[in-house]
Write an enzyme that holds these catalytic residues in place. Structure first.
Site, PDB file in Angstrom:
ATOM      1  N   CYS A  65       0.842  -1.199   0.000  1.00  0.00           N
ATOM      2  CA  CYS A  65       0.000   0.000   0.000  1.00  0.00           C
ATOM      3  C   CYS A  65       0.882   1.255   0.000  1.00  0.00           C
ATOM      4  CB  CYS A  65      -0.993  -0.027   1.164  1.00  0.00           C
ATOM      5  SG  CYS A  65      -2.363   1.145   0.958  1.00  0.00           S
ATOM      6  N   HIS A 109      -3.594  -4.969   0.713  1.00  0.00           N
ATOM      7  CA  HIS A 109      -3.067  -5.363   2.016  1.00  0.00           C
ATOM      8  C   HIS A 109      -3.036  -6.885   2.153  1.00  0.00           C
ATOM      9  CE1 HIS A 109      -2.690  -1.483   4.129  1.00  0.00           C
ATOM     10  NE2 HIS A 109      -3.632  -1.097   3.281  1.00  0.00           N
ATOM     11  N   GLU A 141      -1.511  -8.640   4.158  1.00  0.00           N
ATOM     12  CA  GLU A 141      -1.514  -9.057   5.566  1.00  0.00           C
ATOM     13  C   GLU A 141      -2.935  -9.244   6.103  1.00  0.00           C
ATOM     14  OE1 GLU A 141      -2.118  -4.647   6.017  1.00  0.00           O
ATOM     15  OE2 GLU A 141      -1.096  -5.993   4.610  1.00  0.00           O
TER      16      GLU A 141
END
Length: 233
Positions: free
Chosen positions: A114, A209, A211
C-alpha cells in the site's frame, strides 16, 4: 537452514494508549508479522532511525517489507499538496525512503505494501495521484475488489488469475518510477502492482493489504528470494 529474517517498517503514532499509559509508539498491526511467519520467515520491526544508517540496519536482515500507513508527503515527488492529502509523516517518510534506497542499492528482496508501494514508486522518481474515488468504501473498513495481473510479470507468475484483494487507499501510482513496470491493475485501470522486471532481483509493490488476506503466495516468494542470501548452518 534458519528462517530468513524479514525487516518490517513501522507505523509511528504520536499517542497510543496502553492501560494507564499514553505514549508515542512505533508499531505494526499483527497481520504483517503473522504473514511473514506463515510464509516461512522470521520478522523483526524496524522503527525509525537516522536515514544515513539505513544500510547498516539492513545488513542485519535478509529481506524488507515497507508497511502501509499515511500518505507520502508530495514534497518528495515535487507536487503541491492536495487538500485531501493527509498530514505529513516526515520522520517515517525519510526513514522508509532511505530503507528503500539502501535495499535497492544492495539488491535486497523488497516488498512494498500500500503506502510502501507508493513510497517505492516515489523513491524511483515516480509520482502519485493524491486522491482517487472508489477504493475506500467506508472510512476505517477494508473493502475487496478484483485485480488483474499483467502477463509476463513476476506478479502474474505468482498469481496468474484475477484475484479479489483487501484494499484501503485513496492515493495511487500516477507516473511510474524509473525502471519499474506495472504488473496488475484494478478494473478501473488503477495501478495495483509494480515491480522491477530484472529476473535476478525481487522488488515488488502491491497497492492492497496481503496481511489481511489468507493468500501467502506473494510473501512466500519474498521469503524464498530472501533465503538465497543465507549460508548453511
Amino acid at each position: 537452514m534458519p528462517r530468513p529474517l524479514i525487516g518490517i517498517s513501522t507505523y509511528v503514532e504520536e499517542s497510543t494508549r496502553y492501560g494507564v499509559w499514553d505514549l508515542p509508539a512505533s508499531l505494526v498491526p499483527t497481520g504483517y508479522y503473522e504473514l511473514v511467519q506463515a510464509a516461512g520467515g522470521a520478522a523483526v520491526l524496524l522503527p525509525p532511525d537516522e536515514p544515513a544508517r539505513a544500510a547498516e540496519v539492513l545488513s542485519r536482515v535478509d529481506g524488507l517489507v515497507i508497511a502501509g500507513g499515511p500518505d507520502v508527503d508530495p514534497v518528495h515527488y515535487g507536487a503541491a499538496r492536495d487538500p485531501r492529502t493527509g498530514d505529513p509523516a516526515t520522520v517515517r517518510d525519510h526513514w522508509e525512503l532511505a530503507l528503500i534506497n539502501a535495499a535497492l542499492e544492495s539488491r535486497m528482496p523488497l516488498l512494498g505494501i500500500c503506502r510502501g508501494m507508493q513510497a517505492l514508486n516515489v523513491a524511483l522518481g515516480g509520482t502519485l495521484h493524491q486522491h482517487i474515488d472508489g477504493h475506500v468504501e467506508t472510512p476505517g473498513i477494508t473493502s475487496w475488489h478484483p485485480v488483474r495481473p499483467v502477463p509476463g510479470t513476476r506478479y502474474a507468475a505468482l498469481v496468474p488469475e484475477e484475484a479479489d484483494v483487501p484494499t484501503y487507499h485513496h492515493q495511487a501510482v500516477d507516473r511510474v518510477g524509473s525502471g519499474l513496470v506495472v504488473s496488475a491493475h484494478a478494473l478501473d485501470g488503477t495501478v495495483e502492482a509494480i515491480e522491477l522486471p530484472e529476473p535476478d532481483r525481487w522488488v515488488l509493490g502491491v497497492q492492497w493489504h496481503p496481511e489481511r488476506d489468507k493468500d501467502t503466495r506473494v510473501m512466500s516468494s519474498l521469503i524464498e528470494a530472501s533465503s538465497l542470501t543465507l549460508a548453511p548452518v
